[in-house]
Design an enzyme around this catalytic site. Sequence first.
Site, PDB file in Angstrom:
ATOM      1  N   THR A  67       0.799  -1.244   0.134  1.00  0.00           N
ATOM      2  CA  THR A  67      -0.343   0.347  -0.137  1.00  0.00           C
ATOM      3  C   THR A  67       1.073   1.679  -0.247  1.00  0.00           C
ATOM      4  O   THR A  67       1.910   1.380  -0.390  1.00  0.00           O
ATOM      5  CB  THR A  67      -0.636  -0.317   0.971  1.00  0.00           C
ATOM      6  OG1 THR A  67      -2.082   0.933   1.336  1.00  0.00           O
ATOM      7  CG2 THR A  67      -0.281   0.008   2.656  1.00  0.00           C
ATOM      8  N   LYS A  71       4.039   1.691  -3.683  1.00  0.00           N
ATOM      9  CA  LYS A  71       3.464   1.049  -5.094  1.00  0.00           C
ATOM     10  C   LYS A  71       4.806   1.389  -5.824  1.00  0.00           C
ATOM     11  O   LYS A  71       4.993   0.305  -7.096  1.00  0.00           O
ATOM     12  CB  LYS A  71       2.080   1.610  -5.161  1.00  0.00           C
ATOM     13  CG  LYS A  71       0.915   1.171  -4.325  1.00  0.00           C
ATOM     14  CD  LYS A  71      -0.126   1.578  -4.437  1.00  0.00           C
ATOM     15  CE  LYS A  71      -1.424   1.044  -3.461  1.00  0.00           C
ATOM     16  NZ  LYS A  71      -2.802   1.209  -4.161  1.00  0.00           N
ATOM     17  N   GLY A 134      -1.446   7.674  -6.753  1.00  0.00           N
ATOM     18  CA  GLY A 134      -1.505   6.219  -6.866  1.00  0.00           C
ATOM     19  C   GLY A 134      -2.859   5.465  -7.462  1.00  0.00           C
ATOM     20  O   GLY A 134      -2.897   4.808  -8.090  1.00  0.00           O
ATOM     21  N   PRO A 158      -1.969  21.211 -11.080  1.00  0.00           N
ATOM     22  CA  PRO A 158      -2.087  21.216 -12.284  1.00  0.00           C
ATOM     23  C   PRO A 158      -1.101  20.153 -13.000  1.00  0.00           C
ATOM     24  O   PRO A 158      -1.706  19.392 -14.911  1.00  0.00           O
ATOM     25  CB  PRO A 158      -2.217  22.111 -13.036  1.00  0.00           C
ATOM     26  CG  PRO A 158      -2.280  23.579 -12.257  1.00  0.00           C
ATOM     27  CD  PRO A 158      -2.444  22.910 -10.647  1.00  0.00           C
ATOM     28  N   GLU A 159       0.206  20.406 -12.518  1.00  0.00           N
ATOM     29  CA  GLU A 159       1.103  18.831 -12.950  1.00  0.00           C
ATOM     30  C   GLU A 159       0.477  18.658 -12.803  1.00  0.00           C
ATOM     31  O   GLU A 159       1.375  17.053 -13.250  1.00  0.00           O
ATOM     32  CB  GLU A 159       2.769  20.143 -12.178  1.00  0.00           C
ATOM     33  CG  GLU A 159       2.467  19.911 -11.017  1.00  0.00           C
ATOM     34  CD  GLU A 159       2.044  21.530 -10.215  1.00  0.00           C
ATOM     35  OE1 GLU A 159       2.688  21.754  -9.009  1.00  0.00           O
ATOM     36  OE2 GLU A 159       0.854  22.281 -10.659  1.00  0.00           O
ATOM     37  N   GLY A 242     -14.417   2.483  -0.634  1.00  0.00           N
ATOM     38  CA  GLY A 242     -12.653   2.026  -0.785  1.00  0.00           C
ATOM     39  C   GLY A 242     -13.148   0.689  -0.096  1.00  0.00           C
ATOM     40  O   GLY A 242     -12.452  -0.133   0.335  1.00  0.00           O
TER      41      GLY A 242
END
Length: 277
Positions: A67, A71, A134, A158-159, A242
């Site tokens: 987790t 990852k 992720g 934004p990036e 989740g």
Amino acid sequence: MTRTVVARRAAVLGKPIAHSLSPVIHTAGYAAAGLTGWSYTRIECAAAELPALVAGLGPEWAGLSVTMPGKEAALAVADAASPVAVAVGAANTLVRRPDDSWYADNTDVGGMVEVLTGAGVVPGAAVTVLGAGGTARAALAAAARLACSSVTVVARRPEAVDELRPVADALDLALTGAVWPDPARLAAADVVVSTVPKGVADPLAAVVTWRPGGVFFDALYDPWPTPLAASALGAGLRVVSGLDLLLAQAVGQFEQFTGVAAPRAAMSAALAAARAA
């Protein structure tokens, strides 16, 4: 029927990890499948620590669930990887193969496809993803598998959207970026997937106008429902959490680690009992 008495080990790695319910799910699966020699634990492990930890594991280790924040490191440490893990650039699963090499996979993607399909998502759906980390990468891969018509990522930076474009290209997925917050993007989507940390999306609950008949998936499950999930439920959307993904991705890991069909009902019941407690 008891299948084996050979001691085999598995664990979930992450930092922090004390909250993880993965041991509950996998341990219940071992018991129901008669895998009496198997054990599953938690290991506190940062991304930078993962390569040394994996290199030091003995032959009794069958697999690792990974987790956050490990990852990407899990993918890098593997000797080989599934196409989906490579496309996404992250792995939540490391499987020990007979030649002692490690194989990386991403069962978050298959789990998300299962959860969204179960909620009624069909090909051609328009998807909006909140967040660009992720779990958002897994959401993009799930959208590609579900043949969704469009995917919009609403990110706080934004990036961060630009960082996802190579993933979308690898998945042959058209990606549109939007700046946070943008409640209109939620109203326009057939499916909304929230992958942001606890509390980040809460202010949207008071301003969003949900699309009737839509689906909302929130990668969080504690606390539940989140304000945004409660808003979606109140508007009549089909809502999944989740916790649903946690079970679905664990089933995929269990089967890869053990080679045995996962006793899903027992694993689900153990997870529900743990949450109730």
